[in-house]
Motif scaffolding. Structure first.
Motif, PDB file in Angstrom:
ATOM      1  N   ALA A   1      41.528 -10.201  44.341  1.00  0.00           N
ATOM      2  CA  ALA A   1      40.211 -10.683  44.778  1.00  0.00           C
ATOM      3  C   ALA A   1      39.685 -11.749  43.834  1.00  0.00           C
ATOM      4  CB  ALA A   1      39.228  -9.519  44.872  1.00  0.00           C
ATOM      5  N   GLY A   2      39.814 -11.528  42.551  1.00  0.00           N
ATOM      6  CA  GLY A   2      39.371 -12.522  41.577  1.00  0.00           C
ATOM      7  C   GLY A   2      40.173 -13.806  41.677  1.00  0.00           C
ATOM      8  N   CYS A   3      41.471 -13.679  41.929  1.00  0.00           N
ATOM      9  CA  CYS A   3      42.302 -14.882  42.076  1.00  0.00           C
ATOM     10  C   CYS A   3      41.882 -15.680  43.304  1.00  0.00           C
ATOM     11  CB  CYS A   3      43.770 -14.486  42.171  1.00  0.00           C
ATOM     12  SG  CYS A   3      44.467 -13.887  40.613  1.00  0.00           S
ATOM     13  N   ALA A   4      41.593 -14.992  44.401  1.00  0.00           N
ATOM     14  CA  ALA A   4      41.140 -15.685  45.609  1.00  0.00           C
ATOM     15  C   ALA A   4      39.817 -16.394  45.360  1.00  0.00           C
ATOM     16  CB  ALA A   4      41.006 -14.688  46.758  1.00  0.00           C
ATOM     17  N   GLU A   5      38.905 -15.739  44.639  1.00  0.00           N
ATOM     18  CA  GLU A   5      37.615 -16.350  44.309  1.00  0.00           C
ATOM     19  C   GLU A   5      37.811 -17.607  43.465  1.00  0.00           C
ATOM     20  OE1 GLU A   5      33.853 -15.186  41.476  1.00  0.00           O
ATOM     21  OE2 GLU A   5      34.707 -13.588  42.717  1.00  0.00           O
ATOM     22  N   ALA A   6      38.713 -17.543  42.487  1.00  0.00           N
ATOM     23  CA  ALA A   6      38.978 -18.709  41.643  1.00  0.00           C
ATOM     24  C   ALA A   6      39.516 -19.871  42.462  1.00  0.00           C
ATOM     25  CB  ALA A   6      39.965 -18.338  40.536  1.00  0.00           C
ATOM     26  N   GLN A   7      40.439 -19.588  43.355  1.00  0.00           N
ATOM     27  CA  GLN A   7      41.037 -20.645  44.168  1.00  0.00           C
ATOM     28  C   GLN A   7      40.025 -21.268  45.121  1.00  0.00           C
ATOM     29  OE1 GLN A   7      44.320 -18.530  45.886  1.00  0.00           O
ATOM     30  NE2 GLN A   7      45.512 -18.571  44.003  1.00  0.00           N
ATOM     31  N   GLU A   8      39.081 -20.466  45.616  1.00  0.00           N
ATOM     32  CA  GLU A   8      38.041 -20.985  46.497  1.00  0.00           C
ATOM     33  C   GLU A   8      37.042 -21.859  45.734  1.00  0.00           C
ATOM     34  OE1 GLU A   8      36.225 -17.518  48.119  1.00  0.00           O
ATOM     35  OE2 GLU A   8      38.081 -16.828  49.075  1.00  0.00           O
ATOM     36  N   THR A   9      36.885 -21.604  44.450  1.00  0.00           N
ATOM     37  CA  THR A   9      35.821 -22.228  43.660  1.00  0.00           C
ATOM     38  C   THR A   9      36.301 -23.429  42.856  1.00  0.00           C
ATOM     39  OG1 THR A   9      34.808 -20.024  43.442  1.00  0.00           O
ATOM     40  CG2 THR A   9      34.006 -21.752  41.971  1.00  0.00           C
ATOM     41  N   ILE A  10      37.494 -23.339  42.271  1.00  0.00           N
ATOM     42  CA  ILE A  10      37.971 -24.324  41.299  1.00  0.00           C
ATOM     43  C   ILE A  10      39.149 -25.089  41.894  1.00  0.00           C
ATOM     44  CG2 ILE A  10      38.644 -24.719  38.921  1.00  0.00           C
ATOM     45  CD1 ILE A  10      36.020 -23.120  39.281  1.00  0.00           C
ATOM     46  N   THR A  11      38.958 -26.351  42.156  1.00  0.00           N
ATOM     47  CA  THR A  11      40.016 -27.180  42.718  1.00  0.00           C
ATOM     48  C   THR A  11      41.201 -27.260  41.763  1.00  0.00           C
ATOM     49  OG1 THR A  11      38.398 -28.509  43.909  1.00  0.00           O
ATOM     50  CG2 THR A  11      40.585 -29.469  43.609  1.00  0.00           C
ATOM     51  N   GLY A  12      42.390 -26.973  42.276  1.00  0.00           N
ATOM     52  CA  GLY A  12      43.608 -27.135  41.498  1.00  0.00           C
ATOM     53  C   GLY A  12      43.942 -26.019  40.536  1.00  0.00           C
ATOM     54  N   VAL A  13      43.118 -24.967  40.446  1.00  0.00           N
ATOM     55  CA  VAL A  13      43.383 -23.898  39.482  1.00  0.00           C
ATOM     56  C   VAL A  13      44.598 -23.077  39.924  1.00  0.00           C
ATOM     57  CG1 VAL A  13      41.945 -22.085  40.534  1.00  0.00           C
ATOM     58  CG2 VAL A  13      42.246 -22.163  38.037  1.00  0.00           C
ATOM     59  N   LYS A  14      45.378 -22.615  38.949  1.00  0.00           N
ATOM     60  CA  LYS A  14      46.509 -21.731  39.196  1.00  0.00           C
ATOM     61  C   LYS A  14      46.084 -20.301  38.855  1.00  0.00           C
ATOM     62  CE  LYS A  14      49.464 -25.122  40.074  1.00  0.00           C
ATOM     63  NZ  LYS A  14      48.587 -26.292  39.837  1.00  0.00           N
ATOM     64  N   THR A  15      46.625 -19.324  39.574  1.00  0.00           N
ATOM     65  CA  THR A  15      46.223 -17.933  39.354  1.00  0.00           C
ATOM     66  C   THR A  15      47.435 -17.011  39.337  1.00  0.00           C
ATOM     67  OG1 THR A  15      45.909 -17.481  41.728  1.00  0.00           O
ATOM     68  CG2 THR A  15      43.995 -18.302  40.498  1.00  0.00           C
ATOM     69  N   TYR A  16      47.219 -15.840  38.736  1.00  0.00           N
ATOM     70  CA  TYR A  16      48.221 -14.769  38.778  1.00  0.00           C
ATOM     71  C   TYR A  16      47.488 -13.442  38.898  1.00  0.00           C
ATOM     72  CZ  TYR A  16      52.104 -11.694  37.720  1.00  0.00           C
ATOM     73  OH  TYR A  16      53.063 -10.711  37.793  1.00  0.00           O
ATOM     74  N   ALA A  17      47.831 -12.652  39.926  1.00  0.00           N
ATOM     75  CA  ALA A  17      47.201 -11.353  40.158  1.00  0.00           C
ATOM     76  C   ALA A  17      48.051 -10.251  39.538  1.00  0.00           C
ATOM     77  CB  ALA A  17      47.030 -11.102  41.654  1.00  0.00           C
ATOM     78  N   VAL A  18      47.445  -9.493  38.619  1.00  0.00           N
ATOM     79  CA  VAL A  18      48.167  -8.403  37.966  1.00  0.00           C
ATOM     80  C   VAL A  18      48.075  -7.102  38.760  1.00  0.00           C
ATOM     81  CG1 VAL A  18      47.784  -9.407  35.689  1.00  0.00           C
ATOM     82  CG2 VAL A  18      46.187  -7.671  36.553  1.00  0.00           C
ATOM     83  N   LYS A  19      47.230  -7.100  39.818  1.00  0.00           N
ATOM     84  CA  LYS A  19      47.043  -5.900  40.635  1.00  0.00           C
ATOM     85  C   LYS A  19      46.394  -6.287  41.952  1.00  0.00           C
ATOM     86  CE  LYS A  19      43.081  -5.189  37.602  1.00  0.00           C
ATOM     87  NZ  LYS A  19      42.603  -4.425  36.438  1.00  0.00           N
ATOM     88  N   SER A  20      46.517  -5.387  42.927  1.00  0.00           N
ATOM     89  CA  SER A  20      45.938  -5.607  44.250  1.00  0.00           C
ATOM     90  C   SER A  20      44.847  -4.575  44.509  1.00  0.00           C
ATOM     91  CB  SER A  20      47.008  -5.495  45.340  1.00  0.00           C
ATOM     92  OG  SER A  20      48.022  -6.449  45.135  1.00  0.00           O
ATOM     93  N   VAL A  21      43.726  -5.036  45.041  1.00  0.00           N
ATOM     94  CA  VAL A  21      42.567  -4.172  45.246  1.00  0.00           C
ATOM     95  C   VAL A  21      42.840  -3.142  46.336  1.00  0.00           C
ATOM     96  CG1 VAL A  21      40.141  -4.086  45.883  1.00  0.00           C
ATOM     97  CG2 VAL A  21      41.022  -6.021  44.550  1.00  0.00           C
ATOM     98  N   VAL A  22      42.549  -1.882  46.040  1.00  0.00           N
ATOM     99  CA  VAL A  22      42.503  -0.822  47.047  1.00  0.00           C
ATOM    100  C   VAL A  22      41.057  -0.385  47.253  1.00  0.00           C
ATOM    101  CG1 VAL A  22      43.285   1.494  47.683  1.00  0.00           C
ATOM    102  CG2 VAL A  22      44.836  -0.068  46.476  1.00  0.00           C
ATOM    103  N   GLY A  23      40.323  -0.261  46.149  1.00  0.00           N
ATOM    104  CA  GLY A  23      38.914   0.092  46.172  1.00  0.00           C
ATOM    105  C   GLY A  23      38.269  -0.338  44.870  1.00  0.00           C
ATOM    106  N   HIS A  24      36.978  -0.050  44.736  1.00  0.00           N
ATOM    107  CA  HIS A  24      36.255  -0.500  43.543  1.00  0.00           C
ATOM    108  C   HIS A  24      36.866   0.062  42.269  1.00  0.00           C
ATOM    109  CE1 HIS A  24      32.824  -2.532  41.809  1.00  0.00           C
ATOM    110  NE2 HIS A  24      32.511  -1.449  41.108  1.00  0.00           N
ATOM    111  N   TYR A  25      37.376   1.291  42.336  1.00  0.00           N
ATOM    112  CA  TYR A  25      38.003   1.915  41.173  1.00  0.00           C
ATOM    113  C   TYR A  25      39.444   2.339  41.478  1.00  0.00           C
ATOM    114  CZ  TYR A  25      33.226   2.149  39.376  1.00  0.00           C
ATOM    115  OH  TYR A  25      31.960   1.840  38.950  1.00  0.00           O
ATOM    116  N   MET A  26      40.121   1.581  42.330  1.00  0.00           N
ATOM    117  CA  MET A  26      41.505   1.904  42.657  1.00  0.00           C
ATOM    118  C   MET A  26      42.274   0.625  42.929  1.00  0.00           C
ATOM    119  SD  MET A  26      42.989   4.512  45.537  1.00  0.00           S
ATOM    120  CE  MET A  26      44.713   4.990  45.524  1.00  0.00           C
ATOM    121  N   SER A  27      43.500   0.586  42.444  1.00  0.00           N
ATOM    122  CA  SER A  27      44.293  -0.630  42.582  1.00  0.00           C
ATOM    123  C   SER A  27      45.763  -0.279  42.671  1.00  0.00           C
ATOM    124  CB  SER A  27      44.050  -1.548  41.374  1.00  0.00           C
ATOM    125  OG  SER A  27      44.771  -2.745  41.487  1.00  0.00           O
ATOM    126  N   GLN A  28      46.533  -1.145  43.316  1.00  0.00           N
ATOM    127  CA  GLN A  28      47.983  -1.075  43.282  1.00  0.00           C
ATOM    128  C   GLN A  28      48.436  -1.945  42.121  1.00  0.00           C
ATOM    129  OE1 GLN A  28      49.919  -2.000  46.976  1.00  0.00           O
ATOM    130  NE2 GLN A  28      51.962  -2.025  46.078  1.00  0.00           N
TER     131      GLN A  28
END
Length: 277
Positions: free
Chosen positions: A160-187
């Motif tokens: 989610a944070g990576c998607a937000e960065a890409q929507e906001t900052i032109t040309g930024v590169k991202t790496y997701a260390v986890k995938s959101v399942v819930g507010h306090y749960m992640s894959q």
């Protein structure tokens, strides 16, 4: 090439709850693990920056009391901003126009996003706007870097944070260390995967030119607090107007000036959090 890294903990490998990362307190038994993973991800970013040609790397510990990173375990030769004091540039304290690249490691999605521990900038703050656009820590830190002419080139977070960065900052590169399942749960990805993944992404990002993220001209900031007592304290500052029971607003000639007043508002609001009836 000089590289500035601002690091937060919620978007770090293996972290899924505040009970892991809000120590050191006896009830937060996972804090040593969180510190190790925090240091792990920052080290991967340092290695990536150096592989791209960085000759100096400066790190800002930006989570809570800012005494979380294990400096003895950081890659040798880096410099670390640790602890709290007067921080006019907040999570980007220490950056200036001599840096060539900025990186955000372990950041989280803004309030309102479905993300792991997504929230606004500080405790007690519910929502935050720049010139009428609701935003979070990623955009604020990018704009601070941009005010000094430094491009933000890389962000690590959950997906989610990576998607937000890409929507906001032109040309930024991202790496997701986890995938959101819930507010306090992640894959979660394993550290053996996220370390090389962060390193490779940062190396590529630091090797690729990018324009600074700049907010031009007069800037209006609006903060919505979680309690009216916090608003009452902050609203006493000259130049602030109280919009409603939970919200204050102010304007300044530049984003950097407006944001520096925001840091004062954040600090004052802590007093309000201690004055509940």
């Amino acid at each position: 090439m000089r590289v500035f890294i601002s690091a937060d903990i919620e978007g770090i490998t293996g972290i899924v709850s505040f009970s892991q990362c809000e120590g050191p307190k006896p009830q937060f038994y996972d804090f040593p693990f969180a510190r190790r993973m925090y240091t792990h991800d920052v080290n991967a970013a340092i290695r990536g920056a150096r592989a791209a040609g960085a000759t100096q790397v400066v790190v800002k510990d930006s989570h809570a009391g800012c005494r979380n990173l294990l400096i003895e375990d950081l890659e040798p030769g880096v410099e670390l901003f640790s602890g709290t004091s007067a921080n006019p540039d907040g999570m980007m304290q220490g950056i200036d126009s001599t840096f060539d690249r900025a990186l955000l490691v372990g950041y989280h999605a803004m309030a309102g996003r479905i993300g792991v521990m997504s929230h606004a900038l500080v405790g007690g703050l519910h929502r935050f706007w720049i010139n009428g656009q609701e935003t979070g820590e990623i955009a604020v830190s990018a704009a601070i870097a941009g005010a000094y002419g430094v491009p933000l080139v890389a962000v690590t977070s959950d997906d989610a944070g990576c998607a937000e960065a890409q929507e906001t900052i032109t040309g930024v590169k991202t790496y997701a260390v986890k995938s959101v399942v819930g507010h306090y749960m992640s894959q979660l990805k394993h550290p053996s995967e996220t370390g090389p993944g962060i390193e490779a992404m940062v190396q590529g990002a630091c090797s690729t030119p990018n324009a600074p993220h700049v907010i031009e001209g007069p800037t209006t900031l609006r903060l919505e607090f979680s309690g009216a007592n916090l608003t009452e304290v902050a609203a006493q500052l000259p130049g602030l107007s109280r919009v409603d029971g939970y919200t204050v607003e102010w304007s300044a000639p530049t984003f950097l000036e407006a944001n520096r007043l925001a840091q004062v508002v954040f600090n004052i609001s802590h007093f309000g959090r201690k004055t509940e009836g």
